[in-house]
Motif scaffolding. Structure first.
Motif, PDB file in Angstrom:
ATOM      1  N   GLY A  52       0.799  -1.210   0.000  1.00  0.00           N
ATOM      2  CA  GLY A  52       0.000   0.000   0.000  1.00  0.00           C
ATOM      3  C   GLY A  52       0.835   1.263   0.000  1.00  0.00           C
ATOM      4  N   PRO A  53       0.179   2.433   0.073  1.00  0.00           N
ATOM      5  CA  PRO A  53       0.897   3.701   0.074  1.00  0.00           C
ATOM      6  C   PRO A  53       1.870   3.786   1.240  1.00  0.00           C
ATOM      7  N   GLY A  54       3.041   4.364   0.984  1.00  0.00           N
ATOM      8  CA  GLY A  54       3.987   4.618   2.057  1.00  0.00           C
ATOM      9  C   GLY A  54       4.770   3.427   2.540  1.00  0.00           C
ATOM     10  N   THR A  55       4.658   2.271   1.872  1.00  0.00           N
ATOM     11  CA  THR A  55       5.362   1.072   2.331  1.00  0.00           C
ATOM     12  C   THR A  55       6.771   0.960   1.760  1.00  0.00           C
ATOM     13  N   GLY A  56       7.186   1.921   0.945  1.00  0.00           N
ATOM     14  CA  GLY A  56       8.572   1.948   0.496  1.00  0.00           C
ATOM     15  C   GLY A  56       8.845   1.255  -0.819  1.00  0.00           C
ATOM     16  N   VAL A  80       4.472  -2.514   6.031  1.00  0.00           N
ATOM     17  CA  VAL A  80       4.667  -1.446   7.007  1.00  0.00           C
ATOM     18  C   VAL A  80       4.667  -0.102   6.294  1.00  0.00           C
ATOM     19  N   ASN A  81       3.768   0.796   6.721  1.00  0.00           N
ATOM     20  CA  ASN A  81       3.680   2.136   6.153  1.00  0.00           C
ATOM     21  C   ASN A  81       4.552   3.069   6.987  1.00  0.00           C
ATOM     22  N   TYR A  82       5.550   3.679   6.346  1.00  0.00           N
ATOM     23  CA  TYR A  82       6.479   4.564   7.043  1.00  0.00           C
ATOM     24  C   TYR A  82       6.164   6.035   6.803  1.00  0.00           C
ATOM     25  N   ARG A  83       5.128   6.346   6.033  1.00  0.00           N
ATOM     26  CA  ARG A  83       4.886   7.728   5.630  1.00  0.00           C
ATOM     27  C   ARG A  83       3.627   8.317   6.221  1.00  0.00           C
ATOM     28  N   THR A  84       2.518   7.610   6.109  1.00  0.00           N
ATOM     29  CA  THR A  84       1.214   8.160   6.444  1.00  0.00           C
ATOM     30  C   THR A  84       0.802   7.717   7.842  1.00  0.00           C
ATOM     31  N   THR A  85       0.153   8.604   8.585  1.00  0.00           N
ATOM     32  CA  THR A  85      -0.294   8.223   9.923  1.00  0.00           C
ATOM     33  C   THR A  85      -1.395   7.179   9.845  1.00  0.00           C
ATOM     34  N   GLU A  86      -1.532   6.419  10.917  1.00  0.00           N
ATOM     35  CA  GLU A  86      -2.569   5.388  10.949  1.00  0.00           C
ATOM     36  C   GLU A  86      -3.953   6.004  10.794  1.00  0.00           C
ATOM     37  N   GLU A  87      -4.154   7.185  11.369  1.00  0.00           N
ATOM     38  CA  GLU A  87      -5.478   7.811  11.304  1.00  0.00           C
ATOM     39  C   GLU A  87      -5.856   8.140   9.869  1.00  0.00           C
ATOM     40  N   ILE A  88      -4.924   8.651   9.078  1.00  0.00           N
ATOM     41  CA  ILE A  88      -5.213   8.980   7.682  1.00  0.00           C
ATOM     42  C   ILE A  88      -5.417   7.712   6.875  1.00  0.00           C
ATOM     43  N   LEU A  89      -4.519   6.728   7.045  1.00  0.00           N
ATOM     44  CA  LEU A  89      -4.621   5.513   6.237  1.00  0.00           C
ATOM     45  C   LEU A  89      -5.884   4.729   6.570  1.00  0.00           C
ATOM     46  N   THR A  90      -6.244   4.646   7.845  1.00  0.00           N
ATOM     47  CA  THR A  90      -7.460   3.921   8.225  1.00  0.00           C
ATOM     48  C   THR A  90      -8.685   4.570   7.600  1.00  0.00           C
ATOM     49  N   TRP A  91      -8.739   5.902   7.638  1.00  0.00           N
ATOM     50  CA  TRP A  91      -9.873   6.591   7.017  1.00  0.00           C
ATOM     51  C   TRP A  91      -9.869   6.383   5.505  1.00  0.00           C
ATOM     52  N   ALA A 142     -11.554   2.991 -10.932  1.00  0.00           N
ATOM     53  CA  ALA A 142     -10.385   3.817 -11.217  1.00  0.00           C
ATOM     54  C   ALA A 142     -10.535   5.200 -10.593  1.00  0.00           C
ATOM     55  N   GLN A 143     -11.742   5.757 -10.645  1.00  0.00           N
ATOM     56  CA  GLN A 143     -11.947   7.076 -10.035  1.00  0.00           C
ATOM     57  C   GLN A 143     -11.958   6.984  -8.512  1.00  0.00           C
ATOM     58  N   ARG A 144     -12.457   5.900  -7.996  1.00  0.00           N
ATOM     59  CA  ARG A 144     -12.401   5.684  -6.552  1.00  0.00           C
ATOM     60  C   ARG A 144     -10.932   5.622  -6.102  1.00  0.00           C
ATOM     61  N   SER A 145     -10.111   4.923  -6.857  1.00  0.00           N
ATOM     62  CA  SER A 145      -8.688   4.835  -6.532  1.00  0.00           C
ATOM     63  C   SER A 145      -8.004   6.189  -6.646  1.00  0.00           C
ATOM     64  N   LEU A 146      -8.473   7.033  -7.568  1.00  0.00           N
ATOM     65  CA  LEU A 146      -7.902   8.367  -7.707  1.00  0.00           C
ATOM     66  C   LEU A 146      -8.086   9.170  -6.418  1.00  0.00           C
ATOM     67  N   LEU A 147      -9.266   9.092  -5.813  1.00  0.00           N
ATOM     68  CA  LEU A 147      -9.499   9.770  -4.545  1.00  0.00           C
ATOM     69  C   LEU A 147      -8.603   9.176  -3.463  1.00  0.00           C
ATOM     70  N   TYR A 148      -8.475   7.860  -3.448  1.00  0.00           N
ATOM     71  CA  TYR A 148      -7.618   7.184  -2.468  1.00  0.00           C
ATOM     72  C   TYR A 148      -6.170   7.663  -2.602  1.00  0.00           C
ATOM     73  N   VAL A 149      -5.683   7.757  -3.829  1.00  0.00           N
ATOM     74  CA  VAL A 149      -4.314   8.211  -4.063  1.00  0.00           C
ATOM     75  C   VAL A 149      -4.129   9.630  -3.555  1.00  0.00           C
ATOM     76  N   ALA A 150      -5.070  10.527  -3.877  1.00  0.00           N
ATOM     77  CA  ALA A 150      -4.943  11.921  -3.449  1.00  0.00           C
ATOM     78  C   ALA A 150      -4.895  12.026  -1.928  1.00  0.00           C
ATOM     79  N   CYS A 151      -5.735  11.284  -1.245  1.00  0.00           N
ATOM     80  CA  CYS A 151      -5.798  11.380   0.218  1.00  0.00           C
ATOM     81  C   CYS A 151      -4.569  10.784   0.888  1.00  0.00           C
ATOM     82  N   THR A 152      -3.986   9.759   0.301  1.00  0.00           N
ATOM     83  CA  THR A 152      -2.830   9.110   0.930  1.00  0.00           C
ATOM     84  C   THR A 152      -1.515   9.785   0.571  1.00  0.00           C
ATOM     85  N   ARG A 153      -1.575  10.946  -0.086  1.00  0.00           N
ATOM     86  CA  ARG A 153      -0.355  11.744  -0.281  1.00  0.00           C
ATOM     87  C   ARG A 153      -0.004  12.505   0.999  1.00  0.00           C
ATOM     88  N   ALA A 154      -0.946  12.587   1.934  1.00  0.00           N
ATOM     89  CA  ALA A 154      -0.743  13.339   3.173  1.00  0.00           C
ATOM     90  C   ALA A 154       0.043  12.509   4.171  1.00  0.00           C
TER      91      ALA A 154
END
Length: 744
Positions: free
Chosen positions: A307-311, A549-560, A714-726
């Motif tokens: 997933g996002p932030g796993t390196g 293991v996600n090293y970038r995004t907080t658990e609160e953001i990723l869980t949401w 694909a559009q659902r994933s686009l929103l997911y990608v944008a949010c997990t940049r934080a």
């Protein structure tokens, strides 16, 4: 001589320091290598102080500046000091006094707990009340925040324990025995505490107070995973490979806590870890990542997913480094990704990782640029076409075909070109259209085939080829060659590549050991490309490795953000089967995402401007803030609105601008433009029912129900990608009706 290790807790705080304080901190850390322990502890400038009696005797505070204090763990044995936290001077001692560090007897890792909060919870329990995070001093403080910060909001969830005999919810861990909890490394104090928890939301609210590894065990159990699975996926990877770690061996435990702690060896590494160009967890390879990046031999293509932030990207970059260092004479490495923006980012980061003489042996290009270069060697006048659907529209209109242009274009991309069909007989094969929900009779297939063939002939005649045809020609040219242009190939963001692009890549590299190294994540697939590696001759069975293991995004953001994809199956990268079960763990914790609905667009833009102003006031640098929008029009409106309110903002085009540019402005870009990037704070704006999904980009269900679902996903994933940049802060806004993709 002493050694210094750095806890991940420090990373968000370091971003808050001004330049003089950062320089002072780096000067302080150098003394850990220059001075013996006695001289270090007595150094007058450092002012290293123990806590008052009765608190953790291993914790020390030390002076960084007049306003900032460091908190470190100074073991009674060994020489490894752990930099635990960076805090304002007036809150450091209070925070440190609440903490206690222990060695987990099962996992051999170092854990920190808020001993004060847990003790008061125990007092309430003894008085007949369940633990609660409602009291001001009793509320758990997020590990990455100064003392006094509000805890993360509890996420609603059904408790794993089911219901009791009277129908009321059972305690969260009623289904897990004390013996099993002990096997999983949950100590008696935490076992006693967790027995009173009623739901997963309450557990998450207490995360900052609980020992980190034990929290991950409890979280996995609360999500419904079996004891055996938690033992295998959470506990076993943490256990030391040789022997147990004694509960008083803090030095070894610090070095063994590899998912949250980095042991640094020189000045440059300290600076890189705290604020390097890659950011701390992006330059540092944890044990599993390092094993994959620097493994001497894979007997064929290898795949890394996560997933996002796993390196994944940093593993891919280090893999390029290893391959470039071990090239045979005349060998070359190809590093490729989907877009120009991502390739430019890879180029910048690779140049920081390896010396120029190795960079010279690596080509970093998009897959489309690779194909165009190959074809131009034979046909110099060929160009890449970007208006393919328009060609099909004109052809359909001129010949008065009964098929909508979206249908013809979809058949061209997802059937003919995806499967590499080259003849009418191939298109008439009963399996050719497997997965398409609109049936076609044999005469209809003939008619569609001839329409597609004639439209392609028109494009070939103009010498302007769409990407799919360009790759078909490139693969044909490369397959006919005796030698291949590349010895090794590394692919980043692999989830968005079309099968035709994969055929070019497969044909560009010699088959053999270490030939292909693939990194990607189907959660982040924002284009409707479905791929089967097996059918493309890319065999990764036995060489697929998940990163958890996600090293970038907080658990609160990723869980949401995971709620955006809830209820929608994620397939394994390069496969059509569901992704293997497993949980992603987050190293960092922070505030929950903020959601804001406005009456109209001006009110929404006002809210975004207010949020950006508050981030800036909190000390977040303008360049660490990004605002995304669904469309170019809204992007331009956001940038203009921020500037009109005297906020430093500029439109960010990843094809032209580097995230390292010292422009001193808030970046404003589209949701597509933020792909592959990261920022401390991200505002995702315009998440309305009209914008997501954007139905003019979605195939009608009447034309093809399966393609309709793929376009929506694909559009659902686009929103997911944008949010997990934080990394730390996420702010999501809309006006009017919100997007149905938002978690409820």
């Amino acid at each position: 001589m002493p050694h210094l290790a750095i806890d991940a807790t420090c990373l968000p705080q370091y971003d808050k320091l001004d330049r003089p304080t950062r320089e002072r901190l780096l000067a302080v850390t150098r003394k850990f290598r220059e001075l013996p322990i006695g001289a270090l502890l007595s150094h007058p400038d450092l002012r290293i102080r123990p806590l008052p009696a009765g608190q953790d005797p291993r914790i020390r505070t030390f002076r960084i500046s007049d306003t900032w204090t460091g908190v470190m763990l100074a073991p009674e044995s060994g020489e490894t000091f752990l930099l635990v936290h960076l805090l304002p001077r007036d809150s450091a001692e209070d925070w440190a006094g609440d903490q206690r560090h222990d060695v987990n007897s099962v996992m051999g890792t170092l854990e920190r707990r808020d001993a004060t909060a847990l003790e008061r919870a125990g007092e309430r329990r003894s008085a007949g009340r369940r633990p609660s995070s409602g009291g001001a001093r009793d509320r758990p403080v997020p590990a990455a925040s100064p003392a006094g910060a509000a805890p993360a909001a509890a996420a609603p969830a059904a408790p794993a324990g089911g219901a009791s005999a009277d129908g009321s919810p059972a305690p969260l861990f009623a289904h897990v025995s004390d013996r099993d909890l002990a096997r999983l490394g949950v100590d008696p104090e935490i076992r006693d505490f967790c027995r009173a928890l009623g739901g997963i939301g309450e557990l998450r609210d207490w995360r900052p107070a609980l020992p980190q590894d034990q929290y991950e065990v409890l979280s996995a159990l609360a999500e419904g995973h079996s004891v055996a699975r938690v033992l295998d996926e959470v506990v076993a990877p943490r256990r030391p490979s040789v022997g147990a770690v004694a509960t008083d061996d803090y030095d070894t435990a610090i070095r063994h806590t590899r998912e949250r702690v980095i042991v640094v060896n020189d000045d440059q590494e300290i600076e890189d870890v705290l604020a390097g160009e890659f950011n701390a967890w992006r330059i540092y390879l944890h044990p599993k990542q390092r094993d994959l990046a620097y493994r001497a031999r894979f007997n064929g293509p290898a795949k890394v997913s996560g997933g996002p932030g796993t390196g994944k990207t940093v593993v891919a970059l280090h893999r390029v480094k290893y391959l470039a260092e071990h090239l045979p004479l005349g060998g070359r490495v190809l590093l490729t990704s989907f877009t120009n923006a991502l390739v430019e980012s890879l180029k910048r980061n690779l140049a920081l990782l390896i010396p120029p003489e190795l960079v010279a042996d690596v080509d970093v290009v998009t897959t489309d640029k690779l194909a165009l270069d190959v074809v131009k060697e034979v046909h110099p006048d060929v160009r890449l076409r970007t208006d393919t659907k328009g060609v099909f529209a004109n052809y359909s209109r001129q010949h008065r075909l009964p098929y909508p242009v979206d249908f013809l274009f979809s058949e061209y991309r997802h059937v003919v070109m995806a499967q590499g069909i080259t003849s009418l007989d191939g298109y008439l094969d009963p399996d050719a259209r497997r997965g398409r929900s609109t049936p076609l009779s044999v005469p209809q297939r003939r008619e569609v085939w001839h329409a597609i063939s004639e439209a392609r002939a028109m494009m070939r005649h103009s010498r302007r080829l769409p990407a799919e045809d360009l790759h078909a020609e490139a693969a044909r040219i490369l397959d006919a060659r005796a030698g291949k242009p590349y010895t090794n190939l590394v692919v980043d963001e692999a989830q968005d590549l079309h099968p035709a692009q994969w055929r070019t890549l497969r044909a560009a590299v010699e088959r053999g050991y270490n030939d292909m190294f693939i990194a990607g994540d189907n959660r982040q697939r924002i284009y409707d490309n479905t791929v089967s590696f097996r059918r493309l001759g890319i065999e990764v069975v036995g060489r697929s490795y998940p990163l958890r293991v996600n090293y970038r995004t907080t658990e609160e953001i990723l869980t949401w953000a995971d709620g955006i994809l809830r209820g929608h199956d994620v397939t394994e990268l390069g496969e059509t089967l569901p992704e293997p079960a497993g949980t992603t763990r987050c190293v960092l914790s922070g505030p929950p995402p903020e959601l804001h609905g406005a009456a109209d667009e001006p009110a929404e833009l006002d809210a975004v401007a207010d949020r950006v102003r508050r981030w800036l006031a909190d000390g977040i640098a303008p360049g660490d803030i990004c605002v995304t929008a669904r469309t170019n029009r809204l992007r331009d409106s956001v940038a203009a609105h921020l500037r009109a309110r005297s906020l430093p903002a500029s439109i960010f085009n990843p094809r032209e601008h580097a995230v390292t540019d010292a422009a001193g402005t808030v970046r404003v870009t589209t949701m597509h433009g933020v792909k592959g990037l990261e920022f401390r704070a991200v505002a995702v704006s315009g998440i309305t029912a009209d914008a997501l999904p954007q139905m003019d980009h979605v195939t009608s269900a009447d034309l093809d129900e399966n393609q309709h679902r793929a376009d929506l996903d694909a559009q659902r994933s686009l929103l997911y990608v944008a949010c997990t940049r934080a990394r730390e802060h996420l702010y999501v806004t809309w006006h009017g009706a919100p997007s149905p993709f938002l978690p409820t």
